[in-house]
Write a protein that holds these residues in place. Structure first.
Motif, PDB file in Angstrom:
ATOM      1  N   TYR B  36      -3.084  58.457   2.623  1.00  0.00           N
ATOM      2  CA  TYR B  36      -4.415  58.891   3.011  1.00  0.00           C
ATOM      3  C   TYR B  36      -4.809  60.094   2.164  1.00  0.00           C
ATOM      4  O   TYR B  36      -3.966  60.855   1.719  1.00  0.00           O
ATOM      5  CB  TYR B  36      -4.455  59.320   4.479  1.00  0.00           C
ATOM      6  N   GLN B  38      -7.283  63.523   2.526  1.00  0.00           N
ATOM      7  CA  GLN B  38      -8.042  64.315   3.500  1.00  0.00           C
ATOM      8  C   GLN B  38      -8.750  65.451   2.783  1.00  0.00           C
ATOM      9  O   GLN B  38      -8.104  66.302   2.155  1.00  0.00           O
ATOM     10  CB  GLN B  38      -7.133  64.858   4.606  1.00  0.00           C
ATOM     11  N   PRO B  44      -8.690  62.094   7.800  1.00  0.00           N
ATOM     12  CA  PRO B  44      -8.042  61.389   6.684  1.00  0.00           C
ATOM     13  C   PRO B  44      -8.768  60.080   6.349  1.00  0.00           C
ATOM     14  O   PRO B  44      -9.240  59.378   7.239  1.00  0.00           O
ATOM     15  CB  PRO B  44      -6.632  61.130   7.209  1.00  0.00           C
ATOM     16  N   LEU B  87      -1.873  62.666   2.241  1.00  0.00           N
ATOM     17  CA  LEU B  87      -0.924  62.472   3.333  1.00  0.00           C
ATOM     18  C   LEU B  87      -0.274  61.110   3.221  1.00  0.00           C
ATOM     19  O   LEU B  87      -0.933  60.136   2.868  1.00  0.00           O
ATOM     20  CB  LEU B  87      -1.648  62.544   4.680  1.00  0.00           C
ATOM     21  N   PHE B 102       3.474  61.086  10.325  1.00  0.00           N
ATOM     22  CA  PHE B 102       2.817  61.609   9.131  1.00  0.00           C
ATOM     23  C   PHE B 102       3.656  62.693   8.478  1.00  0.00           C
ATOM     24  O   PHE B 102       4.325  63.478   9.164  1.00  0.00           O
ATOM     25  CB  PHE B 102       1.452  62.206   9.492  1.00  0.00           C
ATOM     26  N   GLY B 103       3.594  62.735   7.173  1.00  0.00           N
ATOM     27  CA  GLY B 103       4.169  63.849   6.442  1.00  0.00           C
ATOM     28  C   GLY B 103       3.225  65.041   6.465  1.00  0.00           C
ATOM     29  O   GLY B 103       2.073  64.919   6.893  1.00  0.00           O
ATOM     30  N   PRO B 104       3.684  66.208   5.997  1.00  0.00           N
ATOM     31  CA  PRO B 104       2.867  67.424   6.044  1.00  0.00           C
ATOM     32  C   PRO B 104       1.773  67.467   4.992  1.00  0.00           C
ATOM     33  O   PRO B 104       0.868  68.304   5.079  1.00  0.00           O
ATOM     34  CB  PRO B 104       3.881  68.541   5.813  1.00  0.00           C
TER      35      PRO B 104
END
Lengths: 115, 112
Positions: B36, B38, B44, B87, B102-104
């Motif tokens: 994604y 954002q 996102p 992301l 989700f990752g940071p």
């Protein structure tokens, strides 16, 4: 077509008050997700709905948080007795259906500030 | 516990300077990996879904690849409008719940 919409876009509330956040998913999408995103942080999963039922509530941080979905469409996230640590952007996403993998489509979010 | 990490945390590129972003995951039985984009103050925006190791997908200047343990988002000749946070997310097998992890994110800045 119309995307995911959320309201309000911004909400400022006093500590201890209750707030309701609304999500309108993409028409026909049966799966709906709520996330929380704190400043500079990643997305924190809260809850997901398949139709009107919530098979996974594991992410709700406390019993002050609840959510419901009616008519397989609109969802409301309620936070009771808000605390300052509840301040964040609350994001809603919808997906054609659960059991995917199906991508999620996100709304613009509600920025909640608890003073 | 399922983990998703992303590196670098932030990346500054000159316009036209190609690079790659990394997403590493530990979930077993991966059902899908998602990328994604954002932009500040927005939700996102979906870019890609990858399902199995060896798969690649492209969109304009972006190309996503997937191995058994990580995914890369390659950005070729980036432009300033590619500046955003990227992301990645993984979907765990059924029975783990339908939540996505989700990752940071990687915060990308492309300078003109």
């Amino acid at each position: 077509g119309a995307g995911v919409s959320q309201s309000p876009s911004n909400k400022v509330t006093e500590k201890g008050k209750d707030v309701e956040l609304r999500c309108d998913p993409i028409s026909g999408h049966t799966a709906l997700y709520w996330y929380r995103q704190s400043l500079g942080q990643g997305l924190e999963f809260l809850i997901y709905f398949q139709g009107n039922s919530a098979p996974d509530k594991s992410g709700l941080p406390s019993d002050r948080f609840s959510a419901e979905r009616t008519g397989g469409s609109v969802s409301t996230l309620t936070i009771q007795r808000t605390q300052q640590e509840d301040s964040a952007v609350y994001l809603c996403a919808s997906s054609p259906r659960a059991g995917g993998p199906y991508e999620q489509y996100f709304g613009p979010g509600t920025r909640l500030t608890v003073t | 516990e399922d983990q998703v990490t992303q590196s670098p945390e932030a990346l500054r590129l000159q316009e036209g300077e190609s690079s790659s972003l990394n997403c590493s995951y530990t979930v077993s039985g991966l059902r899908g990996l998602f990328w994604y984009r954002q932009d500040p103050g927005k939700g996102p925006e979906f870019l890609f879904t990858l399902y199995s190791a060896g798969e690649e997908k492209e969109k304009e200047r972006l190309k996503a690849t997937l191995t058994k343990k990580e995914s890369f988002l390659h950005i070729t000749a980036p432009k300033p409008e590619d500046s955003a946070t990227y992301l990645c997310a993984v979907q765990a097998p059924l029975g783990y719940g339908q939540n996505f992890v989700f990752g940071p994110g990687t915060r990308l800045s492309v300078l003109p």
